[in-house]
Motif scaffolding. Structure first.
Motif, short mmCIF file in Angstrom:
data_model
loop_
_atom_site.label_atom_id
_atom_site.label_comp_id
_atom_site.label_asym_id
_atom_site.label_seq_id
_atom_site.Cartn_x
_atom_site.Cartn_y
_atom_site.Cartn_z
N GLU B 38 0.83 -1.20 0.00
CA GLU B 38 0.00 0.00 0.00
C GLU B 38 0.87 1.26 0.00
OE1 GLU B 38 -2.82 0.17 3.15
OE2 GLU B 38 -3.83 1.95 2.32
N LYS B 40 1.78 4.80 0.98
CA LYS B 40 1.44 5.68 2.10
C LYS B 40 1.71 7.14 1.77
CE LYS B 40 0.22 3.44 6.00
NZ LYS B 40 -0.11 2.11 5.57
N ALA B 193 -25.81 15.31 -3.93
CA ALA B 193 -24.69 15.97 -3.26
C ALA B 193 -23.83 14.96 -2.49
CB ALA B 193 -25.21 17.04 -2.30
N GLU B 194 -22.55 15.29 -2.34
CA GLU B 194 -21.60 14.41 -1.67
C GLU B 194 -22.09 14.00 -0.28
OE1 GLU B 194 -17.75 16.23 -1.36
OE2 GLU B 194 -16.72 14.32 -1.00
N THR B 195 -22.59 15.00 0.48
CA THR B 195 -23.03 14.70 1.85
C THR B 195 -24.25 13.78 1.85
OG1 THR B 195 -24.19 16.80 1.78
CG2 THR B 195 -22.10 16.74 2.98
N GLN B 198 -23.08 10.29 1.27
CA GLN B 198 -22.56 9.81 2.55
C GLN B 198 -23.70 9.39 3.49
OE1 GLN B 198 -19.16 11.41 4.05
NE2 GLN B 198 -19.32 9.93 5.68
N ARG B 212 -13.00 0.46 3.18
CA ARG B 212 -12.81 1.91 3.21
C ARG B 212 -13.62 2.55 2.09
NH1 ARG B 212 -6.81 3.97 2.78
NH2 ARG B 212 -6.84 1.89 1.98
N ILE B 213 -14.25 3.69 2.39
CA ILE B 213 -15.02 4.39 1.37
C ILE B 213 -14.34 5.72 1.04
CG2 ILE B 213 -16.47 5.42 3.18
CD1 ILE B 213 -18.70 5.61 1.13
N GLY B 214 -14.25 6.03 -0.24
CA GLY B 214 -13.72 7.33 -0.67
C GLY B 214 -14.74 8.01 -1.54
N LEU B 215 -15.01 9.28 -1.24
CA LEU B 215 -15.96 10.04 -2.05
C LEU B 215 -15.20 11.11 -2.82
CD1 LEU B 215 -18.95 10.58 0.40
CD2 LEU B 215 -18.62 8.81 -1.32
N LEU B 216 -15.50 11.23 -4.12
CA LEU B 216 -14.83 12.22 -4.94
C LEU B 216 -15.87 13.01 -5.72
CD1 LEU B 216 -12.16 13.38 -5.87
CD2 LEU B 216 -12.12 11.68 -7.68
#
Lengths: 427, 427
Positions: B38, B40, B193-195, B198, B212-216
């Motif tokens: 991974e 870093k 919307a991003e929020t 989420q 793990r979650i990633g929002l873009l």
């Protein structure tokens, strides 16, 4: 003496394994250079509080300026505020002024303040709040020891605007950089190879040891950037054009003469801006007939505010039927020479000029690939034509790269064709 | 147990103030992920021996793998070899095998080996020489303590090829990563919307602590990327799709249902690819009438290879005259409702469908700004319409951002409109 230097830190796990590169650091480096501060290192790290904390601490020991972007959003993976607080022992407080900023921005979008979003107003005690005029997340500034830290959001538009507005003001106030000036000037060329540009310039630059040259080749052409650091007793920190000091002016003239045939702009001006400027100042109107570029030329022209004054229309005649119906290209010409030919390009340019009554008609037809190529007409072969007040002309190019690159190089060549047509037509 | 992690270091002054970003780290991170390693941190530093040396030393204390790119060329500013030697107390020796590689590559280009170029064969004693099949500069590999260092050239084509060929082989041999696999999967949404994304996902993800979650968020919409590391007794290190293990499939189904209304694609597929796939598989043809997007929609559609099969034409009717001439929009409709209205959008879509005889006509008209807005029709107001086998429909949007962002969001919404029209039309 030692001059101030900086680290730029981009925060966001997507930068480590999300297929994203950090582009914010490009213009932040420019802003810092204009303040007499030289970037020594850029870093990108994930949304991990401990990683962020330790990098902030180690950087703060080594440079006078740190700028971070990202991790200020409202989602739970955003932890830059917490990491900063941990790094420098500052408590996070809900700052009313920041909360007002967030509320005002949300109001514009007709959205309420949720508890999640309110997190964006939790800022370190004592930090100067940095207004974000284009997004919801406020940034902040804090001096820790001899180090000035600017904590900005990651959205490029927000980071760019905030860096431009806040960094120079605060650094000029807090950091005396002893009249150290960063001089820079760019020359934008199209149609010449990077090594040939280098060949033309190297002899010239021998006489200017302090001036650094950077070459950047892209589908837009080759961009030549000259830069150097200078000290001026009198001068306040700030950026000046290379052309504004004697050697710079002299060198600039030399470069203009050797690169003249390929030079389409200086500084940051893009070819679509140059063309727009030329058209608008002469009250010319333009219509574009595109085939292989698929609308890209008209799209680029209409990226410029006010372009509706000179762009009348664009026609993407992807099918032969469309070329006949909308541009009056005769079926016999299509049959005899094929859709990708100087003759069809010419007919398209003349056709759209006549049909729309504009001053200048431009056309592009070619093979963008990956399919559709042949021995006589390979992928990357592109024909263009222009028809206007100084008569008609057509040109053929052979471009390389993938479909998207061939489309872009074609659009760049087409816009440059319009520039040359007007500039030379008036000679 | 602790799993191996890596730092990627890009070396080259142009990366700090040359308007250039490091893109090599993107595919190097992929290669490492496939080896169970991974990333870093990523860093970019200039061609300064001392800066490089100290960064190599500090990174070697913190991670098991270091990959550097750049500074292996033959020009005098290339100093990565010297910095490496200083960092780990290794003498530089002229390595015959490396010299042969350099000579062979130059021979292909019909160039001789000059003393300057021969510098590229000066490598640390004991280092494993890494063959460069596409360029002249060999790379090298060395294990120092528990850290594995890969030193590669900076030219993307060379770095990519050498990373692909050398890193997996050497890491599998030297570094047991215990069948650790990297899983990743993305969901692409538009119009939420991003929020809010989420808000929808957080309750679900509570049950999947290891994921793990990633929002873009971008002008394309909100991209949700799920990823996690897993151990498989049997598995050799390698990358797999999240959907290919039980919890992943289960979670994927949940996410598809909660994000369904906004979900337009999974993985790396772009909306223009989705639309192209839907049109091609039904042998539908499309024609686009654009005003404020200025050709961007047609440009994006024609970025896809093979799009000429379903894109018949595009018309950028920037002037009202063009809307009347090319799309048959009645002057009375323009007068009564204005160019930016649902009625004109409808007339444009129907007009281009009729005029071109395609299956689906799409239209976009709006105010991209910065000028041209009013109280009743503010900047960012955009109307779109579609006409096709399931009848006609029109929609109005209010977008935000600068001219370029409003154009792009409009194009994204327009393409998503076509997607929805086809998908829902068949229900």
């Amino acid at each position: 003496m030692k001059y101030p230097s900086a680290h730029i830190i981009a925060i966001g796990s997507e930068l480590l394994h999300g297929g994203r590169v950090d582009s914010n650091s490009l213009f932040i480096a420019d802003v810092l250079a204009q303040c007499g501060v030289e970037v020594k290192q850029k870093a990108a790290i994930g949304d991990h509080p401990e990683e962020i904390r330790s990098l902030l601490v180690s950087s703060a020991k080594r440079v006078e300026v740190i700028v971070t972007t990202g991790g200020l959003g409202s989602t739970l993976d955003d932890c830059t505020r917490e990491a900063f607080a941990a790094a420098f022992g500052r408590k996070l407080r809900l700052r009313q002024k920041a909360l007002e900023m967030v509320r005002a921005q949300l109001h514009k979008r007709g959205r309420p303040v949720t508890p999640l979003i309110a997190r964006q107003a939790l800022l370190p005690a004592g930090a100067t709040i940095l207004d974000n005029s284009v997004g919801t997340a406020p940034g902040f500034y804090l001096q820790v020891g001899k180090t000035h830290l600017f904590i900005l959001p990651g959205v490029p538009r927000e980071a760019r605007e905030m860096a431009r507005v806040h960094i120079p003001v605060l650094l000029h106030k807090k950091l005396m950089s002893n009249g150290r000036l960063f001089w820079t000037h760019s020359f934008n060329t199209f149609g010449i190879a990077e090594t040939d540009v280098q060949g033309h310039l190297m002899p010239l630059l021998k006489n200017y040891p302090s001036i650094r040259i950077g070459l950047l080749a892209s589908t837009k052409g080759v961009k030549v950037t000259l830069s150097c650091w200078r000290i001026e007793k009198s001068g306040r920190p700030g950026s000046k054009r290379l052309g504004s000091f004697p050697e710079g002016t002299e060198l600039g003239k030399h470069i203009q003469s050797v690169l003249g045939p390929w030079l389409f702009a200086e500084g940051e001006e893009e070819i679509e801006e140059v063309v727009g400027r030329l058209l608008a100042s002469r009250s010319f109107t333009l219509a574009v007939a595109e085939s292989c570029t698929g609308g890209l030329v008209t799209h680029r022209l209409t990226e410029i505010p006010g372009s509706s004054a000179y762009v009348d229309r664009g026609i993407v005649s992807y099918s032969n039927q469309a070329k006949q119906q909308l541009l009056g290209v005769r079926p016999s010409v299509l049959r005899q020479f094929g859709a990708v030919s100087l003759q069809v390009a010419q007919a398209m340019a003349t056709g759209i000029k006549k049909g729309s009554g504009v001053d200048i008609g431009l056309s592009i037809t070619g093979i963008a690939g990956p399919g559709g190529g042949s021995k006589s007409k390979p992928v990357g072969m592109v024909c263009m034509a222009i028809d206007g007040p100084w008569g008609a002309q057509a040109r053929q190019f052979q471009f390389w790269g993938n479909r998207s690159e061939i489309k872009f190089r074609s659009s760049q060549a087409a816009l440059n064709l319009v520039r040359g047509y007007i500039v030379n037509g008036e000679k």
